[in-house]
Design a protein around this motif. Sequence first.
Motif, PDB file in Angstrom:
ATOM      1  N   TRP A1227      31.635  29.397  47.758  1.00  0.00           N
ATOM      2  CA  TRP A1227      31.761  30.705  47.107  1.00  0.00           C
ATOM      3  C   TRP A1227      30.794  30.770  45.934  1.00  0.00           C
ATOM      4  CZ3 TRP A1227      34.608  34.764  48.796  1.00  0.00           C
ATOM      5  CH2 TRP A1227      35.588  34.519  49.763  1.00  0.00           C
ATOM      6  N   LEU A1228      30.104  31.893  45.787  1.00  0.00           N
ATOM      7  CA  LEU A1228      29.134  32.084  44.702  1.00  0.00           C
ATOM      8  C   LEU A1228      29.476  33.366  43.953  1.00  0.00           C
ATOM      9  CD1 LEU A1228      25.863  31.223  46.640  1.00  0.00           C
ATOM     10  CD2 LEU A1228      27.079  29.747  45.047  1.00  0.00           C
ATOM     11  N   ASP A1229      29.356  33.310  42.613  1.00  0.00           N
ATOM     12  CA  ASP A1229      29.644  34.484  41.778  1.00  0.00           C
ATOM     13  C   ASP A1229      28.561  35.530  41.951  1.00  0.00           C
ATOM     14  OD1 ASP A1229      31.940  33.325  40.784  1.00  0.00           O
ATOM     15  OD2 ASP A1229      30.871  32.330  39.134  1.00  0.00           O
ATOM     16  N   LEU A1230      28.985  36.797  41.853  1.00  0.00           N
ATOM     17  CA  LEU A1230      28.054  37.926  41.947  1.00  0.00           C
ATOM     18  C   LEU A1230      27.717  38.438  40.554  1.00  0.00           C
ATOM     19  CD1 LEU A1230      29.544  39.963  44.930  1.00  0.00           C
ATOM     20  CD2 LEU A1230      27.432  38.658  44.923  1.00  0.00           C
ATOM     21  N   ASP A1231      26.449  38.717  40.309  1.00  0.00           N
ATOM     22  CA  ASP A1231      26.022  39.324  39.049  1.00  0.00           C
ATOM     23  C   ASP A1231      26.186  40.834  39.140  1.00  0.00           C
ATOM     24  OD1 ASP A1231      25.176  36.857  38.014  1.00  0.00           O
ATOM     25  OD2 ASP A1231      23.325  37.002  39.161  1.00  0.00           O
ATOM     26  N   GLY A1232      26.485  41.453  37.998  1.00  0.00           N
ATOM     27  CA  GLY A1232      26.619  42.901  37.965  1.00  0.00           C
ATOM     28  C   GLY A1232      27.883  43.410  38.598  1.00  0.00           C
ATOM     29  N   ALA A1233      28.890  42.533  38.806  1.00  0.00           N
ATOM     30  CA  ALA A1233      30.170  42.941  39.384  1.00  0.00           C
ATOM     31  C   ALA A1233      31.267  42.489  38.427  1.00  0.00           C
ATOM     32  CB  ALA A1233      30.344  42.331  40.773  1.00  0.00           C
ATOM     33  N   SER A1234      32.507  42.524  38.892  1.00  0.00           N
ATOM     34  CA  SER A1234      33.601  42.035  38.057  1.00  0.00           C
ATOM     35  C   SER A1234      33.550  40.513  38.005  1.00  0.00           C
ATOM     36  CB  SER A1234      34.939  42.511  38.618  1.00  0.00           C
ATOM     37  OG  SER A1234      35.158  41.989  39.918  1.00  0.00           O
ATOM     38  N   PRO A1235      34.181  39.892  36.979  1.00  0.00           N
ATOM     39  CA  PRO A1235      34.073  38.424  36.828  1.00  0.00           C
ATOM     40  C   PRO A1235      34.617  37.633  38.010  1.00  0.00           C
ATOM     41  CG  PRO A1235      34.847  39.430  34.795  1.00  0.00           C
ATOM     42  CD  PRO A1235      34.844  40.515  35.825  1.00  0.00           C
ATOM     43  N   LYS A1236      35.566  38.230  38.780  1.00  0.00           N
ATOM     44  CA  LYS A1236      36.142  37.494  39.908  1.00  0.00           C
ATOM     45  C   LYS A1236      35.447  37.787  41.229  1.00  0.00           C
ATOM     46  CE  LYS A1236      40.778  36.529  38.229  1.00  0.00           C
ATOM     47  NZ  LYS A1236      42.222  36.544  38.577  1.00  0.00           N
ATOM     48  N   SER A1237      34.447  38.657  41.208  1.00  0.00           N
ATOM     49  CA  SER A1237      33.753  39.008  42.450  1.00  0.00           C
ATOM     50  C   SER A1237      32.911  37.833  42.932  1.00  0.00           C
ATOM     51  CB  SER A1237      32.854  40.235  42.229  1.00  0.00           C
ATOM     52  OG  SER A1237      33.616  41.350  41.871  1.00  0.00           O
ATOM     53  N   GLN A1238      33.108  37.453  44.204  1.00  0.00           N
ATOM     54  CA  GLN A1238      32.395  36.320  44.776  1.00  0.00           C
ATOM     55  C   GLN A1238      31.999  36.640  46.216  1.00  0.00           C
ATOM     56  OE1 GLN A1238      35.276  33.085  44.096  1.00  0.00           O
ATOM     57  NE2 GLN A1238      33.879  32.214  42.592  1.00  0.00           N
ATOM     58  N   ILE A1239      31.102  35.801  46.719  1.00  0.00           N
ATOM     59  CA  ILE A1239      30.653  35.931  48.103  1.00  0.00           C
ATOM     60  C   ILE A1239      30.612  34.541  48.714  1.00  0.00           C
ATOM     61  CG2 ILE A1239      28.196  35.792  47.502  1.00  0.00           C
ATOM     62  CD1 ILE A1239      27.655  37.816  49.711  1.00  0.00           C
ATOM     63  N   LEU A1240      31.064  34.439  49.978  1.00  0.00           N
ATOM     64  CA  LEU A1240      31.091  33.167  50.692  1.00  0.00           C
ATOM     65  C   LEU A1240      29.961  33.156  51.708  1.00  0.00           C
ATOM     66  CD1 LEU A1240      32.433  30.458  51.404  1.00  0.00           C
ATOM     67  CD2 LEU A1240      33.930  31.698  52.983  1.00  0.00           C
TER      68      LEU A1240
END
Length: 1398
Positions: A1227-1240
């Motif tokens: 899982w990687l954090d997304l920039d420019g989104a909410s702090p818990k937003s991630q992508i696998l």
Amino acid sequence: MSHVDSGPKNDSDSEKKTEQAQDSSSGEMDVPKTKLFDAKAILWTFGKCLTALLPVYLAGYYRMSTSLVVFGMMVYAGWKHTREAKEARLKSAIELVNDEQEYISSKSFRSRRDLPSWVNFPDVEKVEWLNKVIQQAWPFIGQYLEKLLTETIAPSIRGSSTHLQTLCFTKVDFGGKPMKVVGVKAHTENEKGQILLDVYISYVGDVEINVEVKRYFCKAGVKGIQLHGMMRVILEPLIGDVPIVGAVTMFFIQRPKLTINWTGLTNLLDVPGLNVMSDTMIMDAIASFLVLPNRLTVPLAADLHVAQLRCPLPRGVVRIHLLEADGLASKDNYVKGVMVGMSDPYALLRVGPQTFKSRHLDNTLNPKWDEMYEVIAHEVPGQELEVEVFDKDPDHDDFLGRTKLDLGIVKKSKIVDEWFTLKDTPTGRVHLRLEWLTLEADTERLEEVLKRNESVVSQTAKPPSAAILAVYLDKAEALPMKKGNKDPNPIVQISVQDVTRDSRICWNTVNPQWEDAFTFFIRDPSKQDISVQVKDNDRVQDLGSLSIPVSRLLSCQDLNLDEWFNLENSGPESRIHINTVLRVLWLDEAAVTSSLLSSDPLSKSSASRPQKTTPHSSFATEGMLRIHLVEGQNLVAKDNMMGGMVKGKSDPYVKIQIGGETFKSQVIKENLNPTWNEMYEVVLTQLPGQELTLEVFDKDMDMKDDFMGRLKMNLSDIISSQYINEWFTLSDVKRGRVHLALEWLPAVTQPEKLQQVLQYQSKSSYLNKTVPTAALLFVYVERAHELPLKKSGKEPKVGAELILRRTSHRTTVCDRTSSPRWDEAFHFLVQDPLNEDLVVKLTHNWDFSLGSVVILVKELLSEPDLMLDQWLDLDGASPQSQILLRAQLKILCSKETESSEDHEEPKRPEVCSIRRKQEEELVQMSSFEEVPPSPVSRTSSVSVPEEEEVPEVTEDPEVSSSDDLRPLHTIPDPSFGAEGVLRLHLLEAEDLVAKDNMMGRMVKGKSDPYVKIHIGDTVFKSHVIKENLNPTWNEMYEMVLSPDNNLDVKFEVYDKDFESDDFLGRFKLKLGHIISTQYDDEWFTLNDIKHGRVHLVLEWLPTSTQRDRLDQVMQMQSSQTYQNKSVPSAALLFIYLERAHDLPLKKSGKEPKAAAELVLGATSYKTKVCDRSTSPNWNEAFDFLVHDPKKDMLVIKISSAWDQPMGSLVLPIRELLSKPDLLMDQWLDLDGASPKSQILLGAQLKILDSKMAALIAMGSAPVLSNMQTATTGQIKISLSFQKKLTVIIHACRGLVTSSKDSLDTYVSLILLPDKSKATKRKTSVKKKNLNPEFTERFEFDMSVEDAQRRELSVSVKNASSSFMNRDKDLIGQVQIDLGHVDLISGVTEWFDLKEEQN
């Protein structure tokens, strides 16, 4: 009273005497009336004075207060003033109606202030009379245009294409709305013998034109046209006979605004022959038909040179020096702007259709181009220079700003050397030097111009021009017929050096009349020729040629050569009429001198100047109040329904007023316990009596907002407490309270506090996107010294503008002086002192730049007391220009940065309980599995510390269970990452079939071969090799493929022709065969053709996760070059995008329709668009060819249906090199989104295991057979450089030839890459000699740097070869890279001659 005679000029004397008598009689009768009026006025005034004094007398008599008398007199005075002004306006209007012309020109109304507001004196005159004439004539104009369409234009369209032979106009109606002339401006500063008018036209017509193409059952039309623009009309030449004007020329200087309402355009564009056009293309073609330099010339008199009217000599030439730019915006940011980069700027310069593009410079915000361009100024004033600066990017270039300048300013000033501020961008300026070159018919100045041009420094390849050449192509006579005794369609190609222009085509005639004109820049008239070639429109058959040395014009009168020329290689009586005009480009030395003098410093003493500023004692004593609006509780419900029977809620927002500033929060819909979490800052002086007022309102749509309470606090209480964090009860309302955190921030000069402040800043987050200020910058601008004068020689009216980020302040504008004084103070909010700059710009009346200075805020951190107080030099001004200012930085030391334990403990549970209650309400209302915590819980300024909040968040059972259920790794398909790469290296071909035969195949020709490669649905096409049966392509192609053994790889060879390409053979291979051999360097025989074969290197590249293979692959990249500019890939990147989690909601509150776009270099892929969800699943795989894993970066952009961004991720490929098996799966954090937003996602890098790379490392690379040429003799050459490049051809020896004829040898020289007359030389012919001696010297006029960038191609040829054996005239050749030759010292060597190379 002065008279304006509006009657005709030939009035009789008796009429003049009558007018004078009337004037005198009227004057005599006015005298007694004036005296009587004056007597009455005196009596009336006296009575008014008595009446005015009477209240004073009565007030004193009855001992009344004098204030009543004063009040009454004030009312009377105001009424009197209003009454007199009204009477004056009425009188002016009445007299103006009675005699407008006499009234305006009278002495009593010379002041514009006395005229009515609707009277003005514009230079653009209204011509209502002309509009009335057009209105009455419009029906007849429509009849003429209808006749023109049906009888002239329609037959022309039908004859232009076989598909349009059935076209006809079914309805032509130009409506009842005529064209209007908004205004006409007559220029007086123009050349004699012409009248110059600017006609402002506006046409909004109800045109209806219907057209039908019966063959295709297609109907279309136009219903409404709008045209707005300024058309320049030139009436010239003026002649002494009717119709006085010889011709009318019309054109638009700027593109007009054109709008056409099409009907059935889609049907019309389906017709063959029109299907390549579009609505936009049609509008562009129509709009640009009359835009400069295109002109519409209508001759009114006979025997006029229409070409000279259609393309007259330019007004002048502007030489543009693009020097540098400064302070450009940074566009190459990474990780959504967190990592600030630089820009790769380049400039676009436009003057009408003339466009130039500078080279781009990498990684700089202050580029130095030093490039020079020359543009033709056709109409001045009117034409503009537009400069646009862009940041070079692989996908889309970013805009960095633009500036415009009217060339009329350059014509008046002769030289403009200035910095121009870029518009439509927050920062940046560009430095230009513009020179106006006049056109002179004086050859004496030519030598001086040539010497001056030698000193012009420019990074562009083209040197400055010394002259301009206008070629007027008139007509030709007795041209030869085409084959089959048909009339030709003549077209003329006129070339000067490397510039070629084509005339229009005259159809089916041997006596064409072109009446065209062309303009060329000439570098040296003594060394250049005009090449004229008359051809048929198919460009194949030559109808004649002509060469005219430009030097011939130097001996002609007025540098004008106008005569008939006999055509070579044409008919015996074929001739052409051409008029050529040469003009020397002259820069006035007097203008240069005056420009230099104007920039000299003024002779003023600087000894008496103060060295420090003297600001007021209150300078830099302000502080800052930080207001944190947290939340509200138990507010009054205002949105009740059914007359108050049903209790509703409210839509609360807050207004805060302090120190003249007003802040307004966002509206929270339907909530009596709203959470705002907004922060505001205001800079205040510690003055007594200041209050903070807070008011709460309910937002209503259709009526006035409802009041919900207020709160007032004294600023002195906040300052004394320093920090207040508590609930405040609202007054003037039943109930409700607001939670505020108020902090007074003192400003200190301790730089060590800055790090704490920036750390606190990074932890803070507010819903209104406010970033806490780290410091205050106080600036005191006192004075400037020795500013440059204006172009007119006058002293400037100076104003200063101070800019820091998006905040700007302006000083007052001083009276005319070169040493202005302001004594004004300003302050700025600084968020990041390490990366922000203060820009101070000085201008004359805010339009003419006088200089600027840039102060880096971080430099103040190293100054004592963080203060800079001194004279600073101004950029873009004279060397002595300076400004005296003080800049002091003060750090805002917040109590929050010192300790988080100072918060009031009793208030925490209350805040947390309210927030927990709101989160529980949201969980009940929402269908989501997870509810993000309130933004206030992440704000360190008011909320409790993070370590105390974590247990609250983890206590939520739904959130914790949702996180536990998420998979930790992707689950791709088993075939993921199994692909490989097929690399095709197309080297050469041999013994191809000749298809281009001539004279009915009696003369054997050659072919123009190219190759098509088919792999599935993908097609690769090589470039065309002209006239060669043994071509060398040396091109490389790559494709990612799954290992399918039955996939066909097809190769087809064709001969390129104008009509249909001829087939030269084919063959095909199975992918399974290539995979099994892995590497195959082989000649393949062509099938379905008599003879021919192709040389290929076929390589199947398996993938490997051994990172040590990378260096060998990268070494092959640097050693191999291909003609199609391909770069071998070093690795394959496989991406498996599975899902995302906790994406933010859309602005509307709805869940997003999430989609992802993956970008690496120039390659991009898009996923499917998921249904509405904050946790979408894609389960899609992609692959990318990676050229440099150490530099390439993968960018993943998440958006809602491709319109609203939801976050992004930047993955440097080099990070995979340090992972086990080069694999990242997490899982990687997304920039420019909410702090818990991630992508696998799973990212797998695989190195391409190339056998060719290993062969190259051992020195066994593929060899081109066609490049292995035999030696055919030797040639002795001397190379040196002394002011010019000198080449001496001494002799040849041991020449070898297959020709049976005797050899008549000569040597041909070409300086590559240019193949023009200026770079070509040849020796004399030596008869029947295999060891000829030439000893001939050749010189090339160029710099040593230019020479070292070129390649000298030397060919020894046989002059006695016949036309039938023209392919055997080359004996041998050698190509010498001058960059590897010591030209300064000089070399003399024997070089081996090789056979012809491609």
